[in-house]
Design a protein around this motif. Structure first.
Motif, short mmCIF file in Angstrom:
data_model
loop_
_atom_site.label_atom_id
_atom_site.label_comp_id
_atom_site.label_asym_id
_atom_site.label_seq_id
_atom_site.Cartn_x
_atom_site.Cartn_y
_atom_site.Cartn_z
N VAL A 150 74.78 25.56 84.37
CA VAL A 150 75.07 24.22 84.90
C VAL A 150 74.53 24.08 86.33
N ALA A 151 74.69 25.15 87.11
CA ALA A 151 74.21 25.10 88.50
C ALA A 151 72.69 24.90 88.53
N ILE A 152 72.00 25.58 87.65
CA ILE A 152 70.54 25.42 87.61
C ILE A 152 70.17 24.02 87.12
N ALA A 153 70.88 23.54 86.11
CA ALA A 153 70.62 22.19 85.61
C ALA A 153 70.82 21.16 86.73
N ALA A 154 71.87 21.37 87.53
CA ALA A 154 72.13 20.43 88.63
C ALA A 154 71.02 20.53 89.68
N LEU A 209 67.94 21.45 89.39
CA LEU A 209 66.64 20.96 88.92
C LEU A 209 66.70 19.52 88.39
N HIS A 210 67.87 18.92 88.47
CA HIS A 210 68.08 17.59 87.88
C HIS A 210 67.60 17.57 86.44
N ALA A 211 68.04 18.55 85.67
CA ALA A 211 67.61 18.67 84.27
C ALA A 211 68.11 17.48 83.45
N ASP A 212 67.40 17.18 82.39
CA ASP A 212 67.82 16.09 81.51
C ASP A 212 68.97 16.50 80.61
N ARG A 213 69.02 17.78 80.26
CA ARG A 213 70.09 18.26 79.40
C ARG A 213 70.44 19.68 79.77
N CYS A 214 71.67 20.04 79.51
CA CYS A 214 72.09 21.43 79.65
C CYS A 214 72.78 21.82 78.35
N GLU A 215 72.14 22.68 77.59
CA GLU A 215 72.68 23.06 76.28
C GLU A 215 73.29 24.44 76.34
N ILE A 216 74.55 24.54 75.96
CA ILE A 216 75.23 25.83 75.95
C ILE A 216 75.34 26.29 74.50
N TYR A 246 78.45 17.24 89.44
CA TYR A 246 77.04 16.85 89.55
C TYR A 246 76.58 15.98 88.39
N ASN A 247 77.55 15.58 87.56
CA ASN A 247 77.27 14.70 86.43
C ASN A 247 76.17 15.26 85.52
N VAL A 248 76.29 16.53 85.19
CA VAL A 248 75.36 17.17 84.24
C VAL A 248 75.95 17.03 82.84
N GLU A 249 75.21 16.37 81.95
CA GLU A 249 75.72 16.23 80.59
C GLU A 249 75.53 17.55 79.85
N LEU A 250 76.62 18.06 79.29
CA LEU A 250 76.58 19.35 78.60
C LEU A 250 76.59 19.16 77.10
N VAL A 251 75.88 20.02 76.40
CA VAL A 251 75.99 20.04 74.94
C VAL A 251 76.41 21.45 74.54
N VAL A 252 77.51 21.56 73.83
CA VAL A 252 77.94 22.86 73.31
C VAL A 252 77.55 22.93 71.85
N GLY A 303 76.56 19.76 67.54
CA GLY A 303 77.38 20.22 68.66
C GLY A 303 78.23 19.12 69.28
N THR A 304 78.84 19.43 70.41
CA THR A 304 79.72 18.50 71.11
C THR A 304 79.13 18.18 72.48
N VAL A 305 79.08 16.90 72.81
CA VAL A 305 78.60 16.49 74.13
C VAL A 305 79.79 16.36 75.08
N VAL A 306 79.68 16.98 76.25
CA VAL A 306 80.74 16.87 77.26
C VAL A 306 80.21 15.98 78.37
N LYS A 307 80.90 14.86 78.64
CA LYS A 307 80.39 13.91 79.63
C LYS A 307 81.52 13.14 80.30
N GLU A 308 81.15 12.20 81.17
CA GLU A 308 82.14 11.52 82.00
C GLU A 308 83.11 10.66 81.19
N ALA A 309 82.56 9.81 80.33
CA ALA A 309 83.43 8.92 79.56
C ALA A 309 82.96 8.87 78.12
N CYS A 310 83.91 8.73 77.22
CA CYS A 310 83.56 8.68 75.80
C CYS A 310 83.95 7.33 75.24
N LYS A 311 83.29 6.98 74.17
CA LYS A 311 83.72 5.79 73.43
C LYS A 311 85.14 6.02 72.99
N MET A 312 85.94 4.99 73.07
CA MET A 312 87.31 5.16 72.63
C MET A 312 87.40 4.92 71.13
#
Ligand code: ASP
Ligand code: MG
Length: 402
Positions: A157-161, A163-170, A221-227, A236-245
């Motif tokens: 995540v730190a590297i993604a932040a 480099l301003h990466a488009d995605r961070c996949e775990i 740093y608002n990095v969108e994560l994908v597990v 997988g599951t996307v981890v982000k700020e807000a989800c559709k309810m």
């Protein structure tokens, strides 16, 4: 796109798996993406290294332990680069020093301060796939530090932040974040998405999918994560700020049976006691979770609180050393307890959630010892033997399976 991918220790445990992962990395690269990969140590390497250190010293020097543990990740990145080389891809492995990942000084539990993107950027510009050691950093003495167990997620995540990466996949050995631990709750369902806050609660509640600090950092740093799984192509599951309810108020149930309760009975009912007790525990670095104080009677009160089971012995020592000063009549310890929690960003202002959870406990004839609530979480303390039953009952009553 610039994509950061992190693979855990089990995903690179042997030569065959290293090649599988190498192919997966190559696929991403072939699609025209810039790829930075963060790796953990192979399989049980970190545990084995710790065992080796303990053969030499029961309490190994912390600086030297980090020197030793960091070699696990260094093996993985070199091997992965060799595998990618065999497949014909241009690749370079880098350790924390080469990247310039600086951390705080604390060995064994360091935190990232800064990552210099220059070297990474240069390698990417040369069209290299860059493979970086997870879990390690460099402190201001130019020494190697490690980030705490499971820390490679945080490196990614730190590297993604940085480099301003488009995605961070775990990538891991499960295919995402579930409504509950599937080994405990059979009909647990994979979530398509979850908020940072929910994930933080689940991570700290013992759903061991992501390193807690990695989620904190992703949120900051608002990095969108994908597990997702390294073994299947599932989404997988996307981890982000807000989800559709789309769904209900509650997103998951978590259980933790590695906790202990301490009750201080008959404390003098005067101002400053709680402050003194919890400040003393905090000074020793003991994490206190749920706290319950009874109303005073006969000029005394009782305070109960929970600590991680691993901290019990230390807490006990602190209490024994201070009980007289605090004026405690009796101390009671209980390790046969578990904490079960429901988590959901949607339940912030819904009083019904707690009632429903308690209803599930009543229906299952499970006694609740303590309760604590926050904006997105309700936790109850119950007997350890009831944990699995409770998790299933709660999962059912909130219809989390569908
Ligand atoms: N290898 C380290 C550990 O086992 C770091 C990690 O896997 O993320 O804790
Ligand atoms: Mg690991």
């Amino acid at each position: 796109m610039l994509i950061v991918q992190k693979f855990g220790g089990s995903s690179v445990a042997n030569a065959e798996r290293v090649f599988n992962v190498a192919k997966r990395i190559a696929d991403t690269y072939k699609q025209g993406n810039e790829v930075v990969v963060v790796l953990s140590a192979q399989g049980d390497t970190t545990d084995d290294l710790i065992a080796k250190a303990k053969e030499i010293s029961p309490n190994p020097n912390k600086r030297e332990l980090d020197m030793l543990l960091s070699t696990g990740e260094q093996q993985s990145v070199a091997l992965m680069c060799m595998a990618l080389g065999e497949l014909g891809y241009p690749c370079v492995s880098l350790n924390a020093h080469q990247v310039g990942m600086t951390t705080t000084s604390i060995y064994g539990n360091a935190r990232f301060k800064k990552i210099k993107p220059d070297r990474l950027r240069r390698e990417l510009d040369l069209k290299h796939i860059v493979i970086v050691t997870g879990f390690q950093g460099i402190n201001r003495f130019d020494d190697i530090t490690t980030l705490g167990r499971g820390g490679s997620d945080t490196t990614a995540v730190a590297i993604a932040a940085a480099l301003h990466a488009d995605r961070c996949e775990i990538y891991t050995d499960v295919d995402g974040v579930y409504t509950a631990d599937p080994r405990v709750v059979k009909n647990a369902r994979k979530l398509n998405e979850i908020t940072y806050n929910e994930m933080l609660e689940l991570a700290s509640l013992g759903a061991k999918v992501l390193h807690n600090r990695s989620v904190e950092m992703a949120k900051k740093y608002n990095v969108e994560l994908v597990v997702r799984s390294s073994l299947t192509k599932a989404e997988g599951t996307v981890v982000k700020e807000a989800c559709k309810m789309e769904r209900m108020l509650v997103s998951g149930v978590a259980g933790d049976d590695e906790i202990a309760r301490i009750s201080l009975i008959g404390i003098k009912d005067t101002p400053g006691k709680a402050f003194d007790i919890f400040a003393t525990l905090a000074k020793k670095g003991i994490n206190v979770d749920i706290i319950l104080q009874s109303i005073g009677r006969d000029k005394t009160k009782d305070i109960s609180f929970t600590v991680p089971e691993t901290a019990l012995a230390e807490a006990q020592a602190v209490i024994e050393a201070n009980a007289e000063r605090w004026g405690v009549e009796k101390v009671d310890y209980n390790e046969n307890l578990a904490k079960v929690s429901v988590v959901g960003a949607g339940m912030t202002s819904n009083a019904g959630v707690a009632a429903k959870m308690f209803e599930a406990m009543f229906d299952s004839n499970i006694n609740i010892h303590m309760i604590s609530t926050s904006e997105i979480k309700i936790s109850i303390l119950i007997d350890k033997k009831d944990m699995n039953k409770a998790m299933n009952a709660i999962h059912d009553i909130f219809n989390l399976a569908d």
